[in-house]
Design a protein around this motif. Structure first.
Motif, mmCIF file in Angstrom:
data_model
loop_
_atom_site.group_PDB
_atom_site.id
_atom_site.type_symbol
_atom_site.label_atom_id
_atom_site.label_comp_id
_atom_site.label_asym_id
_atom_site.label_seq_id
_atom_site.Cartn_x
_atom_site.Cartn_y
_atom_site.Cartn_z
ATOM 1 N N THR A 1 -20.609 60.936 -37.755
ATOM 2 C CA THR A 1 -21.266 59.775 -38.090
ATOM 3 C C THR A 1 -20.695 58.679 -38.788
ATOM 4 N N THR B 1 -22.443 53.568 -41.835
ATOM 5 C CA THR B 1 -23.577 52.940 -41.778
ATOM 6 C C THR B 1 -24.881 53.879 -41.587
ATOM 7 N N GLU B 2 -24.698 54.736 -40.624
ATOM 8 C CA GLU B 2 -25.691 55.633 -40.089
ATOM 9 C C GLU B 2 -26.037 56.592 -41.200
ATOM 10 N N ASP C 1 -25.504 55.782 -44.514
ATOM 11 C CA ASP C 1 -26.149 55.214 -45.501
ATOM 12 C C ASP C 1 -27.594 54.931 -45.205
ATOM 13 N N LYS C 2 -27.897 54.885 -43.841
ATOM 14 C CA LYS C 2 -29.418 54.582 -43.571
ATOM 15 C C LYS C 2 -30.101 56.067 -43.999
ATOM 16 N N ILE C 3 -29.506 57.073 -43.756
ATOM 17 C CA ILE C 3 -30.174 58.234 -44.017
ATOM 18 C C ILE C 3 -30.292 58.396 -45.496
ATOM 19 N N THR D 1 -30.406 56.280 -47.880
ATOM 20 C CA THR D 1 -31.218 55.096 -48.332
ATOM 21 C C THR D 1 -32.999 55.410 -48.098
ATOM 22 N N ALA D 2 -33.069 55.877 -46.833
ATOM 23 C CA ALA D 2 -34.142 56.395 -46.488
ATOM 24 C C ALA D 2 -34.884 57.582 -47.584
ATOM 25 N N ILE E 1 -37.429 61.724 -41.758
ATOM 26 C CA ILE E 1 -35.997 61.762 -42.052
ATOM 27 C C ILE E 1 -35.251 62.750 -41.493
ATOM 28 N N SER F 1 -34.713 62.127 -37.735
ATOM 29 C CA SER F 1 -33.896 61.316 -37.372
ATOM 30 C C SER F 1 -32.508 61.909 -37.606
#
Length: 239
Positions: free
Chosen positions: A2, A5-6, A8-10, A12-13, A26, A29
């Motif tokens: 990963t 950025t990927e 961090d998106k997880i 953050t979600a 989540i 994803s």
């Protein structure tokens, strides 16, 4: 592997979701990001209630519950005895019930490879974050080498979010630990070696030993593992 950025998106979600149902989207994803067949989060709260979020087939989840596979599942029993993540191949599958369970799991598409992160929270809360896939041993070993730290981090973020849905929990009172003592026990609890902990905290191993012994004394623990377990049960450390 990963990207930052990927990941961090997880994370953050996870921070943003306000419902248990939000965790399901989540975890779906995560399978896409890591290109794996399945991911699963199994949470047993302090009241003993079970929650499942994941991508296994509904038929397998139903069969697992109906047959109470928790009693014989080597992943559950193996992880309950450990603090560190577990590759499923390292578990004991030698008994007949375990072999039959594995065969049933394969028939439902769980995958022949798996990796589980055991997580403990206050007042007896226990959880597992697992990923699984169907592939050869060498491919899986490479996957774990590249992604284990990200998977551990995601598992603990899942658990931290799950604990928010237990607002009435009341951790036991104990002599407070210093921030450095808490950091040391947390890092040891998630699998860092003493050398790695010392490097992460920018201290010598001798100083680290002082923090660990101080924490052990405050917690009335027999050894470091006992100290981690007591800190977790009191809600001081979440790993």
């Amino acid at each position: 592997m990963t990207t930052k950025t990927e990941l961090d998106k997880i994370l953050t979600a996870l921070d943003a979701t306000q419902t248990l149902e939000g965790l399901q989207g989540i975890i779906e994803s995560i399978c896409k990001v890591f290109s794996i067949d399945h991911a699963m989060y199994h949470w047993v709260d302090s009241a003993g209630d079970h929650y499942y979020f994941g991508t296994y087939a509904d038929a397998w989840i139903q069969q697992y519950q109906d047959k109470n596979y928790t009693r014989i599942d080597p992943v559950v029993s193996g992880c309950y005895q450990r603090f560190h993540p577990v590759d499923w191949r390292r578990l004991d599958w030698s008994t007949k019930p375990a072999r039959e369970f594995f065969q049933a799991a394969m028939e439902h598409g769980v995958g022949n490879q798996g990796y589980s992160v055991p997580i403990r929270g206050p007042n007896g809360q226990f959880a597992l974050f697992s990923v699984s896939h169907h592939c050869e041993d060498a491919i899986w070993d490479n996957f774990i080498d590249r992604n284990s730290r990200d998977l551990i981090l995601i598992g603990h973020y899942f658990n931290r979010k799950a604990l928010e849905f237990e607002p009435d929990r009341a951790p036991e009172q104990a002599q407070p630990l210093s921030p450095r003592e808490l950091d040391a026990l947390t890092l040891l609890g998630i699998g860092y070696s003493r050398a790695q902990v010392a490097k992460t905290l920018s201290i010598s191993e001798h100083t680290l030993r002082v923090y660990i012994e101080s924490a052990r004394f405050k917690l009335g623990a027999l050894n470091t593992t006992h100290a981690i377990a007591r800190a977790v049960s009191c809600g001081m450390v979440i790993i």
